[in-house]
Structures are given as structure tokens and as C-alpha cells.
Design a protein around this motif. Structure first.
Motif, PDB file in Angstrom:
ATOM      1  N   ASP A  61       0.800  -1.226   0.000  1.00 24.87           N
ATOM      2  CA  ASP A  61       0.000   0.000   0.000  1.00 24.87           C
ATOM      3  C   ASP A  61       0.835   1.280   0.000  1.00 24.87           C
ATOM      4  O   ASP A  61       0.580   2.202   0.771  1.00 24.87           O
ATOM      5  CB  ASP A  61      -0.960   0.008   1.192  1.00 24.87           C
ATOM      6  CG  ASP A  61      -1.916  -1.165   1.159  1.00 24.87           C
ATOM      7  OD1 ASP A  61      -2.335  -1.558   0.058  1.00 24.87           O
ATOM      8  OD2 ASP A  61      -2.230  -1.705   2.238  1.00 24.87           O
ATOM      9  N   GLY A  62       1.861   1.327  -0.814  1.00 17.50           N
ATOM     10  CA  GLY A  62       2.634   2.552  -0.953  1.00 17.50           C
ATOM     11  C   GLY A  62       3.676   2.807   0.106  1.00 17.50           C
ATOM     12  O   GLY A  62       4.200   3.911   0.206  1.00 17.50           O
ATOM     13  N   SER A  63       3.995   1.805   0.906  1.00 14.39           N
ATOM     14  CA  SER A  63       5.057   1.988   1.900  1.00 14.39           C
ATOM     15  C   SER A  63       5.835   0.685   2.086  1.00 14.39           C
ATOM     16  O   SER A  63       5.376  -0.390   1.723  1.00 14.39           O
ATOM     17  CB  SER A  63       4.479   2.460   3.232  1.00 14.39           C
ATOM     18  OG  SER A  63       3.628   1.488   3.774  1.00 14.39           O
ATOM     19  N   ILE A  64       7.007   0.842   2.652  1.00 13.94           N
ATOM     20  CA  ILE A  64       7.882  -0.296   2.928  1.00 13.94           C
ATOM     21  C   ILE A  64       7.895  -0.507   4.435  1.00 13.94           C
ATOM     22  O   ILE A  64       8.195   0.413   5.195  1.00 13.94           O
ATOM     23  CB  ILE A  64       9.311  -0.030   2.402  1.00 13.94           C
ATOM     24  CG1 ILE A  64       9.295   0.121   0.880  1.00 13.94           C
ATOM     25  CG2 ILE A  64      10.267  -1.142   2.832  1.00 13.94           C
ATOM     26  CD1 ILE A  64      10.608   0.604   0.281  1.00 13.94           C
ATOM     27  N   ALA A  65       7.557  -1.715   4.857  1.00 15.61           N
ATOM     28  CA  ALA A  65       7.556  -2.053   6.280  1.00 15.61           C
ATOM     29  C   ALA A  65       8.716  -3.003   6.563  1.00 15.61           C
ATOM     30  O   ALA A  65       8.846  -4.041   5.924  1.00 15.61           O
ATOM     31  CB  ALA A  65       6.232  -2.712   6.663  1.00 15.61           C
ATOM     32  N   ILE A  66       9.536  -2.617   7.509  1.00 14.88           N
ATOM     33  CA  ILE A  66      10.675  -3.435   7.918  1.00 14.88           C
ATOM     34  C   ILE A  66      10.469  -3.793   9.386  1.00 14.88           C
ATOM     35  O   ILE A  66      10.444  -2.908  10.246  1.00 14.88           O
ATOM     36  CB  ILE A  66      12.012  -2.668   7.749  1.00 14.88           C
ATOM     37  CG1 ILE A  66      12.201  -2.200   6.305  1.00 14.88           C
ATOM     38  CG2 ILE A  66      13.179  -3.519   8.233  1.00 14.88           C
ATOM     39  CD1 ILE A  66      12.389  -3.294   5.287  1.00 14.88           C
ATOM     40  N   PRO A  67      10.298  -5.077   9.693  1.00 21.23           N
ATOM     41  CA  PRO A  67      10.093  -5.449  11.094  1.00 21.23           C
ATOM     42  C   PRO A  67      11.402  -5.424  11.891  1.00 21.23           C
ATOM     43  O   PRO A  67      12.458  -5.788  11.376  1.00 21.23           O
ATOM     44  CB  PRO A  67       9.533  -6.870  11.006  1.00 21.23           C
ATOM     45  CG  PRO A  67       9.988  -7.380   9.697  1.00 21.23           C
ATOM     46  CD  PRO A  67      10.152  -6.205   8.789  1.00 21.23           C
ATOM     47  N   SER A  68      11.281  -4.999  13.123  1.00 18.93           N
ATOM     48  CA  SER A  68      12.427  -5.010  14.023  1.00 18.93           C
ATOM     49  C   SER A  68      12.893  -6.445  14.243  1.00 18.93           C
ATOM     50  O   SER A  68      14.082  -6.731  14.264  1.00 18.93           O
ATOM     51  CB  SER A  68      12.037  -4.360  15.350  1.00 18.93           C
ATOM     52  OG  SER A  68      13.131  -4.326  16.212  1.00 18.93           O
ATOM     53  N   ILE A  69      11.938  -7.335  14.376  1.00 16.31           N
ATOM     54  CA  ILE A  69      12.223  -8.773  14.520  1.00 16.31           C
ATOM     55  C   ILE A  69      11.271  -9.499  13.576  1.00 16.31           C
ATOM     56  O   ILE A  69      10.080  -9.211  13.560  1.00 16.31           O
ATOM     57  CB  ILE A  69      11.972  -9.261  15.958  1.00 16.31           C
ATOM     58  CG1 ILE A  69      12.862  -8.502  16.940  1.00 16.31           C
ATOM     59  CG2 ILE A  69      12.194 -10.757  16.076  1.00 16.31           C
ATOM     60  CD1 ILE A  69      12.529  -8.779  18.388  1.00 16.31           C
ATOM     61  N   SER A  70      11.820 -10.441  12.808  1.00 19.01           N
ATOM     62  CA  SER A  70      10.959 -11.181  11.886  1.00 19.01           C
ATOM     63  C   SER A  70      11.336 -12.648  11.844  1.00 19.01           C
ATOM     64  O   SER A  70      12.407 -13.045  12.319  1.00 19.01           O
ATOM     65  CB  SER A  70      11.056 -10.602  10.479  1.00 19.01           C
ATOM     66  OG  SER A  70      12.271 -10.983   9.879  1.00 19.01           O
ATOM     67  N   GLY A  71      10.475 -13.427  11.243  1.00 18.72           N
ATOM     68  CA  GLY A  71      10.768 -14.837  11.030  1.00 18.72           C
ATOM     69  C   GLY A  71      12.038 -15.012  10.209  1.00 18.72           C
ATOM     70  O   GLY A  71      12.829 -15.917  10.445  1.00 18.72           O
TER      71      GLY A  71
END
Length: 190
Positions: A61-71
Motif C-alpha cells: 500500500d505505498g510503503s515499505i515495512a521493515i520489522p524489528s524482529i521477523s521470522g
């Protein structure tokens, strides 16, 4: 009593902080600008640090999400690997470029270079090192595009010698290079 020196604790490399994300994003957006790919439209893309994700990173949806912790971070930790945050951002920015300048990825040239339409959801073929820059590139044409784009930025638009004999990879590299030149010239399709 002898003086003991304490070494400062380094944050776990598998936990991403906001300052790390800001530094990496500045580096990648600077690389994109150097290649003429940066634009006012891309400047409006938000890059956000989110707390956690079981899956991975993402362009949504028009943005980049970077998780602090991810799988993906945890998988890397278990495998003793480390994926550079800049590489993740280069890949995700590729998806942003594809959405922003969709004329390139909707072209017949894209289909010929990447063996399918950008929006195809099934793998084109099994991983083949003569055709793909990474294993993940074999997942779908959009991921193949994003992985080649990531390598293009990482290697400053110079095709690494080890890839230069792989004709399908060279064809994809040339697609990215032509796209970058056209964006720099204010032309948003082939």
C-alpha cells in the motif's frame, strides 16, 4: 585490583533499530539517486519500522515495512547467516519502483527478460544459477526483478564478472539499466 575493561554491548544484529533503518534507507535512496532512479513520486514512499512479523519484510500500500524482529531474522540466526539491511531495502525499493513506474514492468520486454508478467504468482522455473542471481529470484518474475535491481544497486550498475557469462542474467541487468536511464530522462515506460 586490576582494572577490567568492559567492551560495550553491541545490539543483536538480528534486531533492527530505527537508527539502523534510517542509515540504511539513506544509503539506498542515495544509490538510487546516483543512478537517476530517485523521483518525487518515490520520495513520497514511507519506510517504517514495525515491531515484529512472522513473515518477512514488505512493500504494501505505498510503503515499505521493515520489522524489528521477523521470522526471516530468526531463520538467519538459526542458520548462522546475516542478510544486510541495505540489501533488503534495495529489494523492497525495487517493488516500489515497479509500482510507481509500472509501464516498465507491464511491458512485453519485461515478460521476455523475466520469463513472465510482473504480477504472475507462480514460479516461472526452478532455481537455475545461469538464469537467477539468487534462489529467491526464481520465486516469481516480480522477485526476480527485485533481486536483479538489488544487485544492480549493490554493484553500482556494474555487472559482476561472475554473472557476465549468464545470458539471461545479462538480459535482465540490461533491462534494469535501460529502465534507470529512462527514469533519469523523465520517461516512464519503454
Amino acid at each position: 585490583m586490576p582494572h577490567t575493561r568492559r567492551t560495550p554491548r553491541r545490539p543483536l544484529r538480528h534486531i533492527i533499530t530505527l537508527s539502523q533503518l534510517d542509515r540504511a534507507n539513506t544509503q539506498v535512496s542515495t544509490e538510487m539517486a546516483r543512478h537517476g532512479i530517485w523521483s518525487d513520486e518515490l520520495a513520497g514512499v514511507g519506510v517504517f519500522l514495525v515491531p515484529a512479523s512472522l513473515t518477512c519484510y514488505g512493500w504494501h500500500d505505498g510503503s515499505i515495512a521493515i520489522p524489528s524482529i521477523s521470522g526471516a531474522h530468526l531463520r538467519d540466526l538459526c542458520n548462522g547467516q546475516h542478510t544486510r539491511l541495505t540489501d533488503v531495502l534495495r529489494h523492497e525499493w525495487a517493488h516500489a519502483v515497479a509500482d510507481t513506474f509500472s509501464g516498465f514492468v507491464e511491458s512485453d520486454l519485461f515478460v521476455r527478460c523475466f520469463d513472465g508478467a510482473y504480477q504472475d504468482t507462480s514460479p516461472v522455473a526452478n532455481y537455475d544459477p545461469s538464469r537467477h542471481v539468487t534462489r529467491y529470484a526464481a520465486a516469481r518474475p516480480c522477485e526476480d526483478f527485485a533481486e536483479v535491481f538489488h544487485y544492480y544497486l549493490r554493484h553500482r550498475s556494474r555487472l559482476p564478472l561472475r554473472l557476465s557469462s549468464r545470458k539471461p542474467v545479462v538480459k535482465k541487468w540490461e533491462f534494469i539499466h535501460r529502465m534507470a536511464r529512462r527514469i533519469a530522462a523523465g520517461k516512464f515506460s519503454f
